[in-house]
Design a protein around this motif. Structure first.
Motif, PDB file in Angstrom:
ATOM      1  N   GLY A   1       4.517 -17.380 -31.794  1.00 50.81           N
ATOM      2  CA  GLY A   1       4.273 -16.306 -32.193  1.00 50.81           C
ATOM      3  C   GLY A   1       4.261 -15.254 -30.647  1.00 50.81           C
ATOM      4  N   ASN A   2       3.654 -14.257 -30.137  1.00 52.57           N
ATOM      5  CA  ASN A   2       3.873 -13.251 -29.929  1.00 52.57           C
ATOM      6  C   ASN A   2       3.654 -13.470 -27.842  1.00 52.57           C
ATOM      7  OD1 ASN A   2       4.797 -11.360 -31.242  1.00 52.57           O
ATOM      8  ND2 ASN A   2       2.751 -11.370 -32.502  1.00 52.57           N
ATOM      9  N   PRO A   3       3.904 -12.597 -27.182  1.00 55.41           N
ATOM     10  CA  PRO A   3       3.888 -13.029 -25.605  1.00 55.41           C
ATOM     11  C   PRO A   3       2.279 -13.466 -25.554  1.00 55.41           C
ATOM     12  CG  PRO A   3       5.117 -11.013 -26.317  1.00 55.41           C
ATOM     13  CD  PRO A   3       5.152 -11.952 -27.287  1.00 55.41           C
ATOM     14  N   THR A   4       1.883 -14.196 -24.728  1.00 55.84           N
ATOM     15  CA  THR A   4       1.004 -14.387 -24.792  1.00 55.84           C
ATOM     16  C   THR A   4       0.267 -13.639 -23.110  1.00 55.84           C
ATOM     17  OG1 THR A   4       0.617 -16.136 -22.603  1.00 55.84           O
ATOM     18  CG2 THR A   4       1.523 -17.039 -24.970  1.00 55.84           C
ATOM     19  N   THR A   5      -1.129 -13.630 -23.119  1.00 56.38           N
ATOM     20  CA  THR A   5      -1.647 -12.928 -21.393  1.00 56.38           C
ATOM     21  C   THR A   5      -0.975 -13.216 -20.691  1.00 56.38           C
ATOM     22  OG1 THR A   5      -3.458 -13.052 -23.002  1.00 56.38           O
ATOM     23  CG2 THR A   5      -3.965 -12.262 -21.042  1.00 56.38           C
TER      24      THR A   5
ATOM     25  N   ASP B   1      -0.907 -23.397 -21.543  1.00 52.84           N
ATOM     26  CA  ASP B   1      -2.464 -23.809 -22.292  1.00 52.84           C
ATOM     27  C   ASP B   1      -2.605 -23.072 -23.444  1.00 52.84           C
ATOM     28  OD1 ASP B   1      -3.224 -26.030 -21.070  1.00 52.84           O
ATOM     29  OD2 ASP B   1      -3.475 -24.921 -19.338  1.00 52.84           O
ATOM     30  N   GLU B   2      -1.581 -21.473 -22.931  1.00 51.84           N
ATOM     31  CA  GLU B   2      -1.713 -20.581 -24.306  1.00 51.84           C
ATOM     32  C   GLU B   2      -0.782 -20.646 -25.570  1.00 51.84           C
ATOM     33  OE1 GLU B   2      -3.345 -17.011 -20.994  1.00 51.84           O
ATOM     34  OE2 GLU B   2      -1.208 -16.965 -21.199  1.00 51.84           O
ATOM     35  N   VAL B   3      -0.014 -20.848 -25.381  1.00 52.36           N
ATOM     36  CA  VAL B   3       0.868 -21.940 -26.457  1.00 52.36           C
ATOM     37  C   VAL B   3       0.703 -22.663 -27.556  1.00 52.36           C
ATOM     38  CG1 VAL B   3       3.058 -22.144 -26.901  1.00 52.36           C
ATOM     39  CG2 VAL B   3       3.023 -20.592 -25.117  1.00 52.36           C
ATOM     40  N   ASN B   4       0.200 -23.670 -26.553  1.00 48.68           N
ATOM     41  CA  ASN B   4      -0.236 -25.249 -27.441  1.00 48.68           C
ATOM     42  C   ASN B   4      -2.025 -24.499 -28.106  1.00 48.68           C
ATOM     43  OD1 ASN B   4       1.253 -26.772 -26.980  1.00 48.68           O
ATOM     44  ND2 ASN B   4       1.159 -26.742 -25.374  1.00 48.68           N
ATOM     45  N   ALA B   5      -2.509 -23.648 -27.451  1.00 48.57           N
ATOM     46  CA  ALA B   5      -3.878 -23.382 -27.952  1.00 48.57           C
ATOM     47  C   ALA B   5      -3.911 -22.102 -29.828  1.00 48.57           C
ATOM     48  CB  ALA B   5      -5.299 -22.530 -27.140  1.00 48.57           C
ATOM     49  N   SER B   6      -2.189 -21.933 -29.659  1.00 47.64           N
ATOM     50  CA  SER B   6      -2.115 -20.169 -30.004  1.00 47.64           C
ATOM     51  C   SER B   6      -2.538 -20.728 -31.755  1.00 47.64           C
ATOM     52  CB  SER B   6      -0.940 -19.653 -30.101  1.00 47.64           C
ATOM     53  OG  SER B   6      -0.674 -21.068 -30.260  1.00 47.64           O
ATOM     54  N   GLY B   7      -1.822 -21.905 -32.093  1.00 46.28           N
ATOM     55  CA  GLY B   7      -1.738 -22.336 -33.492  1.00 46.28           C
ATOM     56  C   GLY B   7      -0.451 -22.192 -33.638  1.00 46.28           C
TER      57      GLY B   7
ATOM     58  N   THR C   1      -1.980 -13.771 -37.772  1.00 51.67           N
ATOM     59  CA  THR C   1      -2.815 -14.018 -37.143  1.00 51.67           C
ATOM     60  C   THR C   1      -3.699 -15.251 -37.449  1.00 51.67           C
ATOM     61  OG1 THR C   1      -4.489 -12.923 -37.955  1.00 51.67           O
ATOM     62  CG2 THR C   1      -3.845 -11.370 -36.933  1.00 51.67           C
ATOM     63  N   LYS C   2      -4.293 -16.207 -36.808  1.00 53.06           N
ATOM     64  CA  LYS C   2      -4.775 -17.207 -36.681  1.00 53.06           C
ATOM     65  C   LYS C   2      -5.111 -17.141 -38.278  1.00 53.06           C
ATOM     66  CE  LYS C   2      -5.357 -18.207 -32.094  1.00 53.06           C
ATOM     67  NZ  LYS C   2      -6.382 -19.577 -31.218  1.00 53.06           N
ATOM     68  N   ASP C   3      -5.884 -16.182 -38.698  1.00 55.87           N
ATOM     69  CA  ASP C   3      -6.658 -15.961 -39.808  1.00 55.87           C
ATOM     70  C   ASP C   3      -6.368 -15.811 -41.211  1.00 55.87           C
ATOM     71  OD1 ASP C   3      -6.401 -13.568 -38.571  1.00 55.87           O
ATOM     72  OD2 ASP C   3      -9.210 -13.143 -39.205  1.00 55.87           O
ATOM     73  N   GLY C   4      -4.969 -15.982 -40.311  1.00 57.57           N
ATOM     74  CA  GLY C   4      -3.893 -15.351 -41.764  1.00 57.57           C
ATOM     75  C   GLY C   4      -3.670 -14.022 -42.174  1.00 57.57           C
TER      76      GLY C   4
END
Length: 592
Positions: free
Chosen positions: A532-536, A583-589, A196-199
């Motif tokens: 990352g995994n598939p976005t919404t 937008d979701e991909v670029n915001a995913s980290g 996850t984003k928080d490791g």
């Protein structure tokens, strides 16, 4: 509202949505057992989950005490006294098991019991075709086993619902060095996809991390000789070979009945796909006609942000070349309505002489053509349209399936310990008994009977290099049992056994695994910038966006739409959900 309460509400909402999704899937599959199970799962998931969580919190100290008393010291430890670990299984109805073996009792189950002190229990088993839906029912019910395998979409739902365990510490403490090497290969792409984003590491990938799907060019060598051409060095050569195979009677039967390039409705595939053709023009689209619509390629743009590979101008260039080949008759005119089996029949019946494909093509469908028709196929690396090297795209770097552990499991480290054993038996000190057993002269694969599986990225190119070194030196003492098997298969082919043609194409110096090794060694592999995994939005709108892309590519290749239609489609993709995906991909980290 507290963070904890918000998490509970969010989890309940996600699981409620999952119940609805599962009901639709179950009904559409017309599976009575799954439909009945789903009906039973429509109880108050939120209430039962919260009650269980509260009970778990109240008994946390006792659970920790129990775990501390039985947890092994490290990666090679054993539970004493033994523990029971529950899971669920997918059954391949076509697979034959050794006499006396089952998913409940086999060499892996016995080894985990004897070496690790783990008694494995399969809560349920279901046909592979129904597994994904059955897992969804299990997720919605809240009654998960200790661990199970899920796909990427299910993994993301479970992470957001907060119903699976954080495996960060368990992995750090209990994964063996070989397991970590497997998971952290290729810039740790597998672990990044499960983090996850928080490791927090929320699952253990069961695949990914390798480049086994990178493509090569397969060409009939006898046809090349008949039309007076050599192996391709550029994409212009590929085009010229395709046209010569169409117009110059390569089979010398006096008829105009052959095609230069194999293709079918899938468009992107390990057999008869266009992946490698596009790659030759530095284009990296990927969205198979029958695919998930969420396994996509992204690139880094000039602004440092991710952009979708399929909408880039290089794709348009390659489509123009394909449209010209189709117009000149080099592609089967009905490709858009035939599947891989039919395109294979065209090739094996001697009607098509070139295809792009993955490493396994020599094992199917062209495996018997040397024996039956005397047709030897040459295997060549991808070539470029200019002086810039061609990169072969790989989608297997990013995992598609994960092992997840229930938050309720007392021993979240248990699947990791089982994975250590699997990796050691098949890739450390290779033990053939855990791979294939022979009974009454018949071979049975048993490596798939383990409830936890993994691989060592790059293992096959290393094996091919070892086989080649032994062939050159005459010394087989350094080969392990797996490599000796390949060495012997090549020797049999050279002694006249035509059934070993495919093995010869896999393990020799100019075979597929040697070529794939060169891709890796020379950094000639393209992988998506998004790990990352598939976005919404990918999940919600992916299928409809995929279908529009299939129509666009097919219509341009077949000439019913002009090449510039590509630009109109690309603009519509952004308006129809594509921008949201970006937008979701670029915001995913999770863009590297």
């Amino acid at each position: 509202m507290s963070k904890k309460m918000k998490a509970k509400v969010k989890g309940s909402a996600i699981l409620s949505l999952l119940i609805i999704m599962t009901t639709v899937t179950a009904c559409s599959n017309n599976n009575k057992d799954n439909t009945a199970s789903n009906a039973n799962s429509t109880t108050n998931t939120s209430t039962s989950s919260n009650a269980t969580e509260n009970a778990s919190e109240n008994t946390n100290a006792d659970a920790n005490a129990s775990q501390a008393a039985t947890t092994p010291d490290g990666p090679t430890g054993k539970y004493n006294p033994p523990i029971e670990v529950t899971t669920v299984r997918s059954v391949n109805s076509a697979a034959e098991l050794p006499p006396g073996d089952s998913l409940d009792s086999n060499i892996w189950v016995k080894t985990f019991q004897e070496d690790l002190g783990i008694n494995l229990k399969n809560v349920w088993k279901v046909n592979a075709a129904q597994y994904q839906n059955k897992v969804a029912v299990t997720m919605a019910s809240g009654d998960m086993p200790d661990f199970m395998e899920v796909d990427a979409q299910q993994f993301q739902i479970l992470v957001e619902a907060g119903t699976i365990a954080d495996l960060t510490d368990a992995y750090s403490t209990y994964a063996s060095e070989m397991t970590k090497s497997s998971m952290e290969a290729n810039n740790s792409v597998r672990l990044k996809a499960a983090t996850t984003k928080d490791g927090k590491l929320m699952g253990i990938p069961s695949d990914g991390g390798d480049i086994t799907d990178t493509q090569l060019i397969y060409i009939r060598k006898d046809w090349l000789a008949n039309v007076g051409l050599e192996a391709p060095k550029t994409m212009e050569d590929v085009v010229n070979i395709a046209l010569a195979f169409t117009k110059k009677d390569p089979d010398k039967n006096g008829k105009n009945d052959t095609y230069g390039l194999s293709l079918d409705l899938n468009l992107f595939n390990g057999w008869s796909g266009l992946d490698g053709f596009f790659n030759g023009y530095h284009a990296y689209p990927f969205n198979p006609t029958k695919g998930s619509a969420t396994s996509l390629n992204f690139m880094i743009g000039g602004d440092g942000k991710a952009m979708w590979a399929d909408t880039q101008p290089e794709v348009k260039t390659a489509l123009g070349k394909l449209a010209d080949l189709f117009k000149q008759g080099a592609i089967y005119p009905e490709f858009s309505v035939i599947d891989g089996m039919k395109s294979a029949e065209l090739v094996t019946s001697g009607k098509v002489g070139m295809s792009f494909g993955a490493f396994w093509v020599p094992t199917w469908p062209i495996n018997n053509m040397y024996k039956d028709l005397g047709a030897d196929w040459g295997i060549y690396p991808l070539v470029s349209s200019d002086d810039k090297p061609a990169l072969s795209q790989s989608m297997t770097g990013l995992p598609s399936h994960f092992y997840v552990v229930s938050k309720k499991a007392e021993h979240p480290e248990a699947p990791i310990l089982m994975l250590n054993t699997y990796i050691e038996k098949l890739y450390g000190n290779f033990d053939k008994n855990y791979h294939t057993v022979t009974v009454d002269g018949k071979d049975f694969g048993v490596f798939g009977l383990s409830p936890v599986r993994g691989g060592m990225p790059g293992n096959n190119p290393k094996a091919a290099a070892a086989v080649q070194a032994a062939r050159e030196s005459g010394d087989t003492s350094t080969l392990n049992d797996e490599q000796k098997q390949y060495f012997e298969q090549v020797a049999k082919f050279e002694a006249g056994d035509k059934d070993m043609w495919a093995a010869n194409k896999l393990w020799t110096a100019d075979g597929v695994f040697s070529l794939l090794g060169k891709y890796s060694d020379n950094n000639l592999v393209f992988q998506s910038a998004y790990v990352g995994n598939p976005t919404t939005t990918m999940i919600a709108k992916g299928p409809s966006l995929r279908d529009e892309e299939v129509k666009m590519m097919t219509s341009i290749i077949m000439g019913s739409k002009p090449l510039d239609y590509f630009d109109e489609w690309a603009a519509n993709w952004l308006k129809s959900g594509g921008q949201e995906i970006l937008d979701e991909v670029n915001a995913s980290g999770q863009v590297r």
